[in-house]
Motif scaffolding. Sequence first.
Motif, PDB file in Angstrom:
ATOM      1  N   UNK A 437      34.869   8.427  -4.827  1.00 51.11           N
ATOM      2  CA  UNK A 437      36.154   7.728  -4.863  1.00 51.11           C
ATOM      3  C   UNK A 437      36.161   6.672  -3.766  1.00 51.11           C
ATOM      4  N   UNK A 438      36.713   5.506  -4.059  1.00 48.34           N
ATOM      5  CA  UNK A 438      36.789   4.414  -3.078  1.00 48.34           C
ATOM      6  C   UNK A 438      35.414   4.055  -2.513  1.00 48.34           C
ATOM      7  N   UNK A 439      34.360   4.164  -3.334  1.00 47.95           N
ATOM      8  CA  UNK A 439      33.031   3.775  -2.905  1.00 47.95           C
ATOM      9  C   UNK A 439      32.352   4.748  -1.968  1.00 47.95           C
ATOM     10  N   UNK A 440      32.934   5.897  -1.734  1.00 48.21           N
ATOM     11  CA  UNK A 440      32.293   6.888  -0.874  1.00 48.21           C
ATOM     12  C   UNK A 440      32.170   8.201  -1.635  1.00 48.21           C
ATOM     13  N   UNK A 441      31.172   8.974  -1.270  1.00 44.41           N
ATOM     14  CA  UNK A 441      30.828  10.159  -2.041  1.00 44.41           C
ATOM     15  C   UNK A 441      30.796  11.398  -1.157  1.00 44.41           C
ATOM     16  N   UNK A 442      31.151  12.510  -1.756  1.00 47.37           N
ATOM     17  CA  UNK A 442      31.000  13.813  -1.120  1.00 47.37           C
ATOM     18  C   UNK A 442      30.148  14.675  -2.041  1.00 47.37           C
ATOM     19  N   UNK A 443      29.412  15.606  -1.445  1.00 49.99           N
ATOM     20  CA  UNK A 443      28.561  16.488  -2.229  1.00 49.99           C
ATOM     21  C   UNK A 443      28.822  17.937  -1.839  1.00 49.99           C
ATOM     22  N   UNK A 444      28.787  18.798  -2.832  1.00 49.53           N
ATOM     23  CA  UNK A 444      28.857  20.243  -2.628  1.00 49.53           C
ATOM     24  C   UNK A 444      27.771  20.884  -3.484  1.00 49.53           C
ATOM     25  N   UNK A 445      27.467  22.128  -3.179  1.00 45.52           N
ATOM     26  CA  UNK A 445      26.549  22.896  -4.008  1.00 45.52           C
ATOM     27  C   UNK A 445      27.198  24.236  -4.311  1.00 45.52           C
ATOM     28  N   UNK A 446      27.184  24.628  -5.582  1.00 46.39           N
ATOM     29  CA  UNK A 446      27.773  25.899  -5.986  1.00 46.39           C
ATOM     30  C   UNK A 446      26.888  27.023  -5.461  1.00 46.39           C
ATOM     31  N   UNK A 447      27.475  27.928  -4.683  1.00 52.16           N
ATOM     32  CA  UNK A 447      26.680  28.987  -4.063  1.00 52.16           C
ATOM     33  C   UNK A 447      27.353  30.336  -4.246  1.00 52.16           C
ATOM     34  N   UNK A 448      26.551  31.378  -4.114  1.00 50.94           N
ATOM     35  CA  UNK A 448      27.024  32.748  -4.305  1.00 50.94           C
ATOM     36  C   UNK A 448      26.627  33.574  -3.092  1.00 50.94           C
ATOM     37  N   UNK A 449      27.575  33.767  -2.190  1.00 55.71           N
ATOM     38  CA  UNK A 449      27.327  34.565  -0.999  1.00 55.71           C
ATOM     39  C   UNK A 449      27.191  33.711   0.237  1.00 55.71           C
ATOM     40  N   UNK A 450      27.964  34.024   1.276  1.00 57.95           N
ATOM     41  CA  UNK A 450      27.930  33.301   2.539  1.00 57.95           C
ATOM     42  C   UNK A 450      27.814  34.307   3.675  1.00 57.95           C
TER      43      UNK A 450
END
Length: 512
Positions: A437-450
């Motif tokens: 959005x607005x030319x900037x990006x965020x990334x996440x990764x779907x994970x199971x267990x922290x």
Amino acid sequence: MRDLNDFAKFICCLAVAAALSQPGCISIGKRDKPCTSEPVVFEDVTGKIGLDGAAGLLAWGDYDNDGDEDVMSGNLFFRNNGDGTFSRVELTARGEGVWADFDNDGRLDFLSVGGNGALFRNAGEGKFEAAPFSGNPKPSMPRAACADANNDGRLDLYITNYEVQFGGPINPDAFYLARADGTFEAPVNLMGKWAWAARGANWADFDNDGDQDLYVSNYRLMPNQLWVNDGRGRFEDQAKARGVYGDATAGKEPASPYYPAYEYTGHTIGSCWGDLNNDGNLDLVVVNFSHPPAFQNRAQVAINSGSPDYRFTNINKNAAAGIYWQESYAKGALGDYDNDGDLDLYITTVYAGDRGDLFENDGTGHFKPIGDKMNVRTERSYQVSWADYDNDGDLDLFAGARVFCNGGNRHSWLKVKVIGDADSNRSGIGARVWVIADGRSQVREVSCGNSGNQDPLVQHFGLGDHEGKVQVKVLFPSGRFGTWKTMPRSTFTAMESKARKPLRLNRESIPR
């Protein structure tokens, strides 16, 4: 299985685009200036919403597919009523563990690590059935995390174990590879005949090569491990080479019948992965419990260099990244509590006199403590997670047997639910999600267990003041790639069956 060389080149294209803002690739960068809005206010609502008694490690999951997050805490299960309250429900499935769709039927199953462990298949309508599981042969304070280690569409499992007694036997960790018939291979100790006193495990594709790697947090000043995956579920410990082994500055522990001689380093109870500076690479927070002697490692904020080396640098030496020393730091959890577009951090403590704290990210991986200001300091606990339990678009905090409802602010948000319904595991675990959005990006990764707790599988993104359309890009574990547009303040479902077939390095494979 995808072509890993092509995949690595594809991810490198994304990283180059982040740095150079070239057209034709994702631009990943942080905002020019902070968004302005009224401050967030947290309220302790534990009793008000029916979560009294939820004091064990947390596992969030929408077990009944009704669109809200339910939670297992220790042996207690609480069903979300959909109105911001919870009801205690008796389930056959119970205990500390993780939710994941192990049989790929569209319902979350539960893997309990209590006793020798048990796998409960979700049969629908609140019913669970015992499923075949070979068990954890020598359980000792076990913690679970799962991922598809060999990219065959089935979820594999890692269970950490701990020492039987101080200075005594240590039970080895156990890695379980899933079979095609839904059962698991016999557990394997990745260390061979040795064992460290492990306290938590976290999967992530830190080197962007298309497979899930594993970080193991070890106690008793033992070195932490970074098990790098070759894409086929075979691993090599590269913690020292990659810079997340710990700082060895004072002495060695002699060998014993249970472990080899080792340099004093970690004393780690929990760690967590996340892109702390929005450069498109997953960084690592290592939450070290450390006694006063200066040689004991303090909390580390390990920033990923990205391509080509994917090495880590601790920027929190002498608390330079803002994570000040407390002796009994235990577990950490990352989440964008103020929806400003970066990941903030909560860390618990377990000694009397120490107190958990909330650390606000400035967008570069540097933090400032704001727990006193937000009234969210908690006492002794291993329990911590972020979850939007009331579905109002902001992350609420569950720590120290207390639930702090987030009062929110004007900032926008988007949630993304990933469904693997083609060649990946149904839960979408291991999927990489970008929101632009607005030319900037965020990334996440779907994970199971922290490291023992489990955050929701639905990924939460803060968007600051952005209210227009946003772009969602998802790279599924199979290599399929999807791109969509949607509006903020909603939950978007990304289905693998609507994505492209596995990537090949050509013009069509590059996101635009």
